[in-house]
Design a protein around this motif. Structure first.
Motif, PDB file in Angstrom:
ATOM      1  N   LYS A  86       0.775  -1.226   0.000  1.00 37.00           N
ATOM      2  CA  LYS A  86       0.000   0.000   0.000  1.00 37.00           C
ATOM      3  C   LYS A  86       0.811   1.283   0.000  1.00 37.00           C
ATOM      4  CE  LYS A  86      -3.664  -2.310   2.642  1.00 37.00           C
ATOM      5  NZ  LYS A  86      -4.453  -2.318   3.893  1.00 37.00           N
ATOM      6  N   GLU A  87       1.876   1.335   0.782  1.00 40.62           N
ATOM      7  CA  GLU A  87       2.501   2.613   1.044  1.00 40.62           C
ATOM      8  C   GLU A  87       3.088   3.340  -0.167  1.00 40.62           C
ATOM      9  OE1 GLU A  87       5.215   2.557   4.257  1.00 40.62           O
ATOM     10  OE2 GLU A  87       3.680   2.242   5.755  1.00 40.62           O
ATOM     11  N   PRO A  88       3.632   2.631  -1.182  1.00 40.36           N
ATOM     12  CA  PRO A  88       4.271   3.370  -2.270  1.00 40.36           C
ATOM     13  C   PRO A  88       3.386   4.422  -2.930  1.00 40.36           C
ATOM     14  CG  PRO A  88       4.854   1.061  -2.383  1.00 40.36           C
ATOM     15  CD  PRO A  88       3.817   1.192  -1.296  1.00 40.36           C
ATOM     16  N   GLN A  89       2.079   4.190  -2.978  1.00 43.49           N
ATOM     17  CA  GLN A  89       1.194   5.140  -3.621  1.00 43.49           C
ATOM     18  C   GLN A  89       1.052   6.430  -2.818  1.00 43.49           C
ATOM     19  OE1 GLN A  89      -3.062   3.961  -3.426  1.00 43.49           O
ATOM     20  NE2 GLN A  89      -2.353   2.276  -2.129  1.00 43.49           N
ATOM     21  N   PHE A  90       1.497   6.438  -1.551  1.00 45.67           N
ATOM     22  CA  PHE A  90       1.339   7.621  -0.710  1.00 45.67           C
ATOM     23  C   PHE A  90       2.399   8.685  -0.986  1.00 45.67           C
ATOM     24  CE2 PHE A  90      -0.576   4.797   2.866  1.00 45.67           C
ATOM     25  CZ  PHE A  90      -1.738   4.641   2.118  1.00 45.67           C
ATOM     26  N   TRP A  91       3.574   8.267  -1.407  1.00 49.81           N
ATOM     27  CA  TRP A  91       4.709   9.184  -1.429  1.00 49.81           C
ATOM     28  C   TRP A  91       4.499  10.371  -2.356  1.00 49.81           C
ATOM     29  CZ3 TRP A  91       7.626   8.314   2.517  1.00 49.81           C
ATOM     30  CH2 TRP A  91       7.803   7.013   2.986  1.00 49.81           C
ATOM     31  N   ASP A  92       3.798  10.158  -3.465  1.00 54.89           N
ATOM     32  CA  ASP A  92       3.648  11.225  -4.452  1.00 54.89           C
ATOM     33  C   ASP A  92       2.445  12.128  -4.187  1.00 54.89           C
ATOM     34  OD1 ASP A  92       5.892  10.346  -5.804  1.00 54.89           O
ATOM     35  OD2 ASP A  92       4.749   8.979  -7.091  1.00 54.89           O
ATOM     36  N   THR A 136      10.380  10.284   3.300  1.00 50.00           N
ATOM     37  CA  THR A 136       9.401  11.259   3.777  1.00 50.00           C
ATOM     38  C   THR A 136       9.940  12.675   3.658  1.00 50.00           C
ATOM     39  OG1 THR A 136       8.418   9.689   5.330  1.00 50.00           O
ATOM     40  CG2 THR A 136       8.064  12.023   5.787  1.00 50.00           C
ATOM     41  N   ARG A 137      11.197  12.863   4.018  1.00 44.94           N
ATOM     42  CA  ARG A 137      11.799  14.198   3.943  1.00 44.94           C
ATOM     43  C   ARG A 137      11.766  14.723   2.498  1.00 44.94           C
ATOM     44  NH1 ARG A 137      15.200  17.041   7.307  1.00 44.94           N
ATOM     45  NH2 ARG A 137      15.630  15.215   8.622  1.00 44.94           N
ATOM     46  N   ARG A 138      12.036  13.856   1.548  1.00 40.08           N
ATOM     47  CA  ARG A 138      11.984  14.287   0.153  1.00 40.08           C
ATOM     48  C   ARG A 138      10.570  14.707  -0.235  1.00 40.08           C
ATOM     49  NH1 ARG A 138      15.447   9.765  -0.483  1.00 40.08           N
ATOM     50  NH2 ARG A 138      13.780   8.474  -1.374  1.00 40.08           N
ATOM     51  N   SER A 139       9.571  13.987   0.272  1.00 38.39           N
ATOM     52  CA  SER A 139       8.183  14.360  -0.003  1.00 38.39           C
ATOM     53  C   SER A 139       7.847  15.711   0.628  1.00 38.39           C
ATOM     54  CB  SER A 139       7.231  13.282   0.516  1.00 38.39           C
ATOM     55  OG  SER A 139       7.393  12.068  -0.190  1.00 38.39           O
ATOM     56  N   LEU A 140       8.349  15.938   1.845  1.00 36.96           N
ATOM     57  CA  LEU A 140       8.098  17.209   2.522  1.00 36.96           C
ATOM     58  C   LEU A 140       8.751  18.375   1.774  1.00 36.96           C
ATOM     59  CD1 LEU A 140       8.647  16.049   6.212  1.00 36.96           C
ATOM     60  CD2 LEU A 140       6.456  16.624   5.145  1.00 36.96           C
ATOM     61  N   GLU A 141       9.954  18.152   1.284  1.00 38.94           N
ATOM     62  CA  GLU A 141      10.630  19.201   0.512  1.00 38.94           C
ATOM     63  C   GLU A 141       9.852  19.521  -0.765  1.00 38.94           C
ATOM     64  OE1 GLU A 141      14.444  17.436   0.026  1.00 38.94           O
ATOM     65  OE2 GLU A 141      15.167  18.052   2.022  1.00 38.94           O
ATOM     66  N   ARG A 142       9.326  18.481  -1.404  1.00 40.39           N
ATOM     67  CA  ARG A 142       8.506  18.693  -2.595  1.00 40.39           C
ATOM     68  C   ARG A 142       7.223  19.442  -2.233  1.00 40.39           C
ATOM     69  NH1 ARG A 142       6.419  13.755  -3.571  1.00 40.39           N
ATOM     70  NH2 ARG A 142       4.549  14.524  -2.516  1.00 40.39           N
ATOM     71  N   ASP A 143       6.624  19.090  -1.089  1.00 42.58           N
ATOM     72  CA  ASP A 143       5.412  19.780  -0.637  1.00 42.58           C
ATOM     73  C   ASP A 143       5.641  21.287  -0.554  1.00 42.58           C
ATOM     74  OD1 ASP A 143       3.920  17.437  -0.374  1.00 42.58           O
ATOM     75  OD2 ASP A 143       4.529  17.145   1.712  1.00 42.58           O
ATOM     76  N   LEU A 149       2.646  22.723   1.327  1.00 42.04           N
ATOM     77  CA  LEU A 149       2.935  23.267   2.647  1.00 42.04           C
ATOM     78  C   LEU A 149       3.467  24.681   2.454  1.00 42.04           C
ATOM     79  CD1 LEU A 149       4.734  20.331   4.541  1.00 42.04           C
ATOM     80  CD2 LEU A 149       2.573  21.401   5.199  1.00 42.04           C
ATOM     81  N   PRO A 150       3.159  25.598   3.390  1.00 45.90           N
ATOM     82  CA  PRO A 150       3.699  26.952   3.259  1.00 45.90           C
ATOM     83  C   PRO A 150       5.221  26.930   3.241  1.00 45.90           C
ATOM     84  CG  PRO A 150       1.957  26.869   4.918  1.00 45.90           C
ATOM     85  CD  PRO A 150       2.265  25.454   4.548  1.00 45.90           C
ATOM     86  N   PRO A 151       5.851  27.815   2.482  1.00 45.60           N
ATOM     87  CA  PRO A 151       7.322  27.810   2.391  1.00 45.60           C
ATOM     88  C   PRO A 151       8.017  28.051   3.721  1.00 45.60           C
ATOM     89  CG  PRO A 151       6.377  29.759   1.340  1.00 45.60           C
ATOM     90  CD  PRO A 151       5.242  28.846   1.631  1.00 45.60           C
ATOM     91  N   ASP A 152       7.330  28.747   4.660  1.00 43.90           N
ATOM     92  CA  ASP A 152       7.954  29.021   5.956  1.00 43.90           C
ATOM     93  C   ASP A 152       7.565  28.003   7.025  1.00 43.90           C
ATOM     94  OD1 ASP A 152       5.309  29.756   6.115  1.00 43.90           O
ATOM     95  OD2 ASP A 152       5.682  31.605   7.256  1.00 43.90           O
ATOM     96  N   ALA A 153       6.843  26.947   6.627  1.00 45.15           N
ATOM     97  CA  ALA A 153       6.417  25.934   7.597  1.00 45.15           C
ATOM     98  C   ALA A 153       7.595  25.085   8.054  1.00 45.15           C
ATOM     99  CB  ALA A 153       5.340  25.038   6.983  1.00 45.15           C
TER     100      ALA A 153
END
Length: 214
Positions: A86-92, A136-143, A149-153
């Motif tokens: 299941k999890e791979p579909q979450f990353w993007d 996860t960190r890579r996903s957060l950076e993409r966010d 996510l706000p740039p200052d979050a």
């Protein structure tokens, strides 16, 4: 006359010798069954696990070394199987959608959460509360690059707090239902909407999956 290698001196068929891989799998399955039956805080009796798995008690130490190592292996096994399914579909997915998907995923598979909590409460320093965090960190950076996510979050703190709120709910949801008098299915639905509002507060967006009248 040929010998029958599958019979012992009593004339009874010999039990097929299990491989190490099969024995380890039997022990992991036995540990999970007992934890589901007795609850994660009831304690784990290694002799009972060995009996449940149909193996010698000493094989637990031979293969895993300790009770914590056996439980940690149970968690790792479950996480790996869930990730494959299941999890791979979450990353993007964007942050809010990813957290909504994880809410439903964790709610459907609470066993991993309970095992992780048991290990953490038992003082196991090897417990991995944020598996695959580099991804996860890579996903957060993409966010943040794409505006999910706000740039200052503080993206890492947002992830940690979102994850901790979800873990707490999964662990205590049955007790919450008893204390509030709300049927569990109804409470799960209401909690999912409340969680979406919390995540929206972190992203500055509209709650994902909110009811039409909100």
């Amino acid at each position: 006359m040929d010998e029958k290698p599958d019979a012992n001196d009593t004339g009874r068929p010999r039990r097929r010798r299990r491989s190490r891989q099969e024995t380890e799998a039997d022990l992991l399955n036995a540990a999970r069954r007992l934890l589901q039956r007795d609850g994660v805080l009831a304690g784990v009796n290694l002799r009972e696990i060995a009996t449940e798995a149909g193996v010698n008690h000493g094989q637990i130490y031979q293969y895993f070394g300790s009770r914590q190592a056996l439980l940690r292996a149970s968690v790792a096994d479950l996480v790996d199987r869930q990730a494959a399914d299941k999890e791979p579909q979450f990353w993007d997915l964007p942050f809010a959608e990813r957290r909504a998907a994880m809410f439903r995923h964790r709610l459907a598979e609470p066993e991993v959460v309970r095992l992780e909590a048991l290990l953490a409460l038992d003082g196991d320093e090897g417990v991995n509360a944020l598996p695959r965090f580099a991804r996860t960190r890579r996903s957060l950076e993409r966010d943040q690059r794409e505006g999910a996510l706000p740039p200052d979050a503080d993206a890492v703190a947002a992830h940690v707090m979102a994850a901790s709120a979800l873990v707490g709910y999964v662990i205590f949801r049955e007790a919450y239902a008893r204390d509030t008098g709300i049927p569990l299915d109804e409470l799960d639905e209401r909690a999912e909407h409340a969680y979406a509002r919390m995540i929206a507060g972190l992203t500055g967006g509209t709650p994902t999956g909110a009811p039409d009248d909100e």
